[in-house]
Design a protein around this motif. Structure first.
Motif, mmCIF file in Angstrom:
data_model
loop_
_atom_site.group_PDB
_atom_site.id
_atom_site.type_symbol
_atom_site.label_atom_id
_atom_site.label_comp_id
_atom_site.label_asym_id
_atom_site.label_seq_id
_atom_site.Cartn_x
_atom_site.Cartn_y
_atom_site.Cartn_z
ATOM 1 N N UNK A 20 0.848 -1.196 0.000
ATOM 2 C CA UNK A 20 0.000 0.000 0.000
ATOM 3 C C UNK A 20 0.884 1.247 0.000
ATOM 4 N N UNK A 21 1.910 1.237 0.821
ATOM 5 C CA UNK A 21 2.846 2.370 0.849
ATOM 6 C C UNK A 21 3.517 2.575 -0.505
ATOM 7 N N UNK A 22 3.886 1.460 -1.153
ATOM 8 C CA UNK A 22 4.550 1.522 -2.461
ATOM 9 C C UNK A 22 3.566 1.789 -3.592
ATOM 10 N N UNK A 23 2.283 1.647 -3.297
ATOM 11 C CA UNK A 23 1.212 1.871 -4.285
ATOM 12 C C UNK A 23 1.316 0.890 -5.459
ATOM 13 N N UNK A 24 1.722 -0.342 -5.137
ATOM 14 C CA UNK A 24 1.837 -1.385 -6.164
ATOM 15 C C UNK A 24 0.602 -2.280 -6.077
ATOM 16 N N UNK A 25 -0.368 -2.029 -6.929
ATOM 17 C CA UNK A 25 -1.642 -2.742 -6.836
ATOM 18 C C UNK A 25 -1.516 -4.217 -7.203
ATOM 19 N N UNK A 26 -0.639 -4.534 -8.142
ATOM 20 C CA UNK A 26 -0.462 -5.934 -8.553
ATOM 21 C C UNK A 26 0.080 -6.772 -7.395
ATOM 22 N N UNK A 27 1.155 -6.298 -6.768
ATOM 23 C CA UNK A 27 1.739 -7.032 -5.641
ATOM 24 C C UNK A 27 0.813 -7.003 -4.433
ATOM 25 N N UNK A 28 0.038 -5.938 -4.306
ATOM 26 C CA UNK A 28 -0.933 -5.861 -3.213
ATOM 27 C C UNK A 28 -1.966 -6.969 -3.341
ATOM 28 N N UNK A 29 -2.502 -7.164 -4.535
ATOM 29 C CA UNK A 29 -3.502 -8.212 -4.741
ATOM 30 C C UNK A 29 -2.943 -9.586 -4.390
ATOM 31 N N UNK A 30 -1.689 -9.822 -4.750
ATOM 32 C CA UNK A 30 -1.050 -11.106 -4.436
ATOM 33 C C UNK A 30 -0.887 -11.268 -2.927
ATOM 34 N N UNK A 31 -0.530 -10.180 -2.255
ATOM 35 C CA UNK A 31 -0.337 -10.224 -0.798
ATOM 36 C C UNK A 31 -1.662 -10.486 -0.078
ATOM 37 N N UNK A 32 -2.732 -9.870 -0.546
ATOM 38 C CA UNK A 32 -4.055 -10.102 0.051
ATOM 39 C C UNK A 32 -4.487 -11.544 -0.163
ATOM 40 N N UNK A 33 -4.238 -12.063 -1.352
ATOM 41 C CA UNK A 33 -4.585 -13.457 -1.654
ATOM 42 C C UNK A 33 -3.842 -14.409 -0.719
ATOM 43 N N UNK A 34 -2.583 -14.098 -0.437
ATOM 44 C CA UNK A 34 -1.796 -14.936 0.482
ATOM 45 C C UNK A 34 -2.372 -14.893 1.888
ATOM 46 N N UNK A 35 -2.753 -13.700 2.327
ATOM 47 C CA UNK A 35 -3.328 -13.566 3.666
ATOM 48 C C UNK A 35 -4.643 -14.334 3.766
ATOM 49 N N UNK A 36 -5.488 -14.195 2.755
ATOM 50 C CA UNK A 36 -6.781 -14.894 2.765
ATOM 51 C C UNK A 36 -6.580 -16.398 2.790
ATOM 52 N N UNK A 37 -5.622 -16.870 2.006
ATOM 53 C CA UNK A 37 -5.334 -18.305 1.989
ATOM 54 C C UNK A 37 -4.827 -18.778 3.356
ATOM 55 N N UNK A 38 -3.988 -17.952 3.985
ATOM 56 C CA UNK A 38 -3.465 -18.309 5.302
ATOM 57 C C UNK A 38 -4.584 -18.369 6.332
ATOM 58 N N UNK A 39 -5.502 -17.429 6.271
ATOM 59 C CA UNK A 39 -6.656 -17.421 7.188
ATOM 60 C C UNK A 39 -7.525 -18.650 6.944
ATOM 61 N N UNK A 40 -7.722 -18.988 5.678
ATOM 62 C CA UNK A 40 -8.529 -20.168 5.335
ATOM 63 C C UNK A 40 -7.894 -21.437 5.907
ATOM 64 N N UNK A 41 -6.559 -21.557 5.779
ATOM 65 C CA UNK A 41 -5.863 -22.751 6.264
ATOM 66 C C UNK A 41 -5.797 -22.816 7.792
ATOM 67 N N UNK A 42 -5.897 -21.659 8.425
ATOM 68 C CA UNK A 42 -5.813 -21.644 9.894
ATOM 69 C C UNK A 42 -7.148 -21.987 10.550
#
Length: 223
Positions: A20-42
């Motif tokens: 978000x600080x870097x304003x990189x929307x592509x990498x942001x989407x990937x990071x959110x997907x990783x977090x969601x997947x981690x929450x799902x697995x937990x």
């Protein structure tokens, strides 16, 4: 019953805040997907997930405030209350929208700050263009901005490099003096920031298309 995985969500949060600080929307989407997947697995509860999201959005709000200023209007942190079946997907979509809104705020404030710095810099150049020693570093010091950052933002705001802008201002003044005064060329050269009259003549011809003598002659013949 599936075994919950122990995952460090803090590092995933860190990555989202960073993008978000870097304003990189592509990498942001990937990071959110990783977090969601981690929450799902937990297999954490809805309450725990909402707590996770609330903590993350508070961090994002803090990041935006620190960069854009405390007076900035932050996005609404009210989370949706989806049903169980659509819970994680709805929370993911909401987080994405929240992050994109934060990026929009940062971009707007940075653009505003860039415009301010550009105005400070161009004003200083117009005031000091006659100084033959005027340098990019001096302008940066006046504007209190780093050399590398200034070079990029100045080109974005003015469409010109520092040298191109400075030369344009000097030549604008030189043409005015050639049209409206009988000063010698070496005087005009000095008045617009050139210690060497020969170099002034070369620079003038390159910028205007003809030499300063020819320019003055053509102007007076046309008057």
């Amino acid at each position: 019953r599936k075994q919950a995985q122990s995952i460090d969500l803090t590092s995933l949060e860190d990555e989202i805040v960073r993008q978000v600080r870097l304003q990189d929307e592509h990498k942001l989407n990937a990071a959110i997907a990783q977090l969601v997947q981690a929450v799902r697995l937990s297999f954490q509860s809805k309450t725990d997930t909402q707590f996770e999201w609330a903590r993350l959005t508070s961090r994002l709000a803090g990041a935006v405030s620190s960069e854009a200023g405390a007076d900035v209007t932050l996005p609404d942190q009210t989370m949706p209350q989806p049903d169980d079946q659509n819970f994680l997907r709805a929370m993911s979509d909401w987080l994405s929208l929240y992050c994109l809104t934060c990026i929009g705020i940062l971009k707007g404030r940075r653009n505003q700050e860039n415009r301010r710095l550009s105005l400070v810099a161009t004003g200083y150049i117009r005031e000091h263009f006659a100084d033959s020693q005027l340098s990019l570093l001096e302008v940066c010091n006046h504007a209190a901005v780093s050399l590398s950052h200034f070079s990029q933002l100045f080109k974005e705001e003015t469409g010109k490099t520092f040298i191109e802008y400075l030369t344009e201002i000097r030549m604008e003044r030189a043409r005015e003096l050639l049209r409206n005064s009988d000063r010698m060329l070496y005087d005009i050269a000095e008045m617009v920031g050139y210690e060497n009259p020969a170099y002034f003549t070369v620079a003038f011809k390159k910028h205007v298309g003809i030499g300063p003598r020819e320019y003055r002659k053509q102007y007076r013949q046309g008057s």
